[in-house]
Design an enzyme around this catalytic site. Structure first.
Site, short mmCIF file in Angstrom:
data_model
loop_
_atom_site.label_atom_id
_atom_site.label_comp_id
_atom_site.label_asym_id
_atom_site.label_seq_id
_atom_site.Cartn_x
_atom_site.Cartn_y
_atom_site.Cartn_z
N ARG A 62 0.82 -1.21 0.00
CA ARG A 62 0.00 0.00 0.00
C ARG A 62 0.86 1.27 0.00
O ARG A 62 0.51 2.28 -0.61
CB ARG A 62 -0.91 -0.03 1.23
CG ARG A 62 -1.88 1.13 1.28
CD ARG A 62 -2.93 0.90 2.35
NE ARG A 62 -3.96 1.93 2.33
CZ ARG A 62 -4.24 2.71 3.38
NH1 ARG A 62 -3.59 2.56 4.52
NH2 ARG A 62 -5.17 3.61 3.28
N HIS A 66 0.40 4.54 -2.40
CA HIS A 66 0.15 5.89 -1.90
C HIS A 66 1.30 6.84 -2.25
O HIS A 66 1.09 8.05 -2.32
CB HIS A 66 -0.09 5.86 -0.39
CG HIS A 66 -1.46 5.39 -0.03
ND1 HIS A 66 -2.08 5.69 1.17
CD2 HIS A 66 -2.36 4.63 -0.71
CE1 HIS A 66 -3.29 5.13 1.20
NE2 HIS A 66 -3.47 4.48 0.09
N ASN A 94 -3.74 8.58 4.83
CA ASN A 94 -2.52 8.02 5.42
C ASN A 94 -2.51 8.02 6.95
O ASN A 94 -1.97 7.12 7.59
CB ASN A 94 -1.29 8.81 4.94
CG ASN A 94 -1.02 8.60 3.46
OD1 ASN A 94 -1.38 7.55 2.90
ND2 ASN A 94 -0.41 9.58 2.83
N HIS A 193 -6.07 -5.78 -2.51
CA HIS A 193 -6.87 -6.00 -1.30
C HIS A 193 -7.09 -7.48 -1.00
O HIS A 193 -7.91 -7.82 -0.16
CB HIS A 193 -8.21 -5.25 -1.41
CG HIS A 193 -8.07 -3.75 -1.32
ND1 HIS A 193 -9.10 -2.87 -1.49
CD2 HIS A 193 -6.98 -2.98 -1.06
CE1 HIS A 193 -8.67 -1.62 -1.35
NE2 HIS A 193 -7.38 -1.65 -1.09
#
Ligand code: HEM
Ligand SMILES: *[C@@H]1O[C@H](CO)[C@@H](O)[C@H](O)[C@H]1NC(C)=O
Length: 327
Positions: A62, A66, A94, A193
């Site tokens: 992740r 990001h 975040n 996911h």
């Protein structure tokens, strides 16, 4: 004889054209001469970190996502707040949510010992995302390398570019398109996911607030909804976590897509890939649910594409000594 160099030259130009179309100046061989140990160091730190905490694989995957969605894959997400600059770590998507920075620090510290001032923090994030996928049972791909680190961060872009869990399918498509990613990239990468967890605050709205009538989201399977309610009460328990793939939360596989077909996706943005009105994403969810190899193939391809978003190369940016600060 005179034609030989010309043929050679032409094919060289052709190769360069092909290569630059595929990626913006990055190469899997970038550290082959300057830091041949780079791959092994990243892998060995991750093996230990993920053995200790299997969720770490998800957290590192992740982190790269990001990073890349905010001014490109430039490690801007790792910069701490200073008097003159806000930190992306404080952005909504975040804050109280990103993890794994101490593992990146450990990798960076070991790399600085062996090949000082050579491997960028942005490349560490890209390698860690790949190795985390592999160590969780997912596909392997060659990671194009040579990204440099930013001297800036953008809290604002972190808030606007990173999709929220209640995004509609149209908004998801728009945010990915803004990064040069298409609907196939959206569905394949959402398959990230298949590992990791989300906090109650990220899916509570689906359980209680649908249409403001206190009814659950109609796209939630009933028994799964009851389980989620227990884990995520209407008030309190904001940081309780639930697996994004309830069937195999630390295994990188295609069960995420199988669960979507059974209305057991955790986030509204997950289920939207199937229940939204975009035929392309519906077909891809079904395709990945029935063909894990296809999912793995597309995931690897889309990860390379995501990793190529606006890298700093050449003389742009810098190689940070410490991932938390500009030099
Ligand atoms: C499509 C749009 C996406 C949305 C709306 C979204 C949203 C979210 C949210 C809300 C969480 C839970 C955060 C929390 O509650 O602390 C999460 C976790 C996660 N996301 Fe996404 N995400 C998206 C795409 C992606 C992509 C492209 C990847 C990587 C390829 C990814 C990988 C992950 C992973 C692995 C976790 C679990 C992290 C952990 O357990 O520490 N996500 N995502
Ligand atoms: C998402 O949730 C926020 C509040 O958390 C709300 O303001 C926004 O309208 C929601 N968006 C959708 C598409 O439901």
């Amino acid at each position: 004889m005179a034609t030989l160099p010309r043929v050679f030259f032409c094919s060289l130009v052709m190769m360069m054209v092909v290569f630059s179309a595929a990626n913006p100046g990055l190469s899997p061989f970038f550290y082959d001469a300057s830091c041949p140990q780079a791959n092994d160091i990243v892998m060995s730190v991750l093996e230990r970190a993920i053995a200790e905490d299997p969720r770490m694989a998800a957290s590192l995957l992740r982190l790269h996502f990001h990073d890349c969605f905010v001014q490109g894959c430039d490690a801007s997400i790792l910069l701490d707040k200073t008097s003159g600059m806000a930190s992306e770590k404080d952005a909504g998507p975040n804050k109280n949510s990103i993890r794994g920075i101490e593992v990146v620090d450990e990798i960076k510290a070991q790399l600085e010992q062996v090949c000082p001032h050579t491997v960028s923090c942005a490349d560490i994030l890209a390698l860690a995302a790949r190795d985390s996928t592999v160590l969780s049972g997912g596909p392997h791909w060659e990671v194009p390398l040579g990204r440099r680190d930013s001297k800036t961060a953008s809290l604002k872009k972190a808030n606007t570019n990173i999709p929220a869990p209640n995004s509609t399918i149209q908004h998801l498509i728009t945010l990915f398109a803004r990064q040069g990613l298409d609907e196939q990239d959206l569905v394949a990468l959402s398959g990230g996911h298949t590992i990791g967890v989300a906090r109650c605050v990220s899916f509570r709205q689906r359980l209680y607030n649908q249409n403001g009538d206190n009814q659950p989201d109609a796209t939630l399977e009933r028994a799964y909804y009851n389980d989620l309610k227990a884990a995520c009460p209407k008030t309190g328990g904001d940081n309780n976590v639930s697996p994004l793939d309830v069937a195999s939360p630390v295994r990188f596989d295609n069960t995420y897509f199988k669960l979507l077909l059974r209305r057991k996706g955790l986030l509204a943005s997950d289920e939207a890939l199937l229940t939204g009105d975009v035929q392309k994403t519906v077909e891809l969810v079904k395709g990945y649910a029935s063909d894990e190899e296809l999912f793995f193939h597309h995931f690897a391809k889309s990860m390379v594409k995501m990793g190529n978003i606006n890298p700093l190369v050449g003389l742009k940016g810098e190689i940070r000594h410490n991932c938390h600060h500009v030099n």
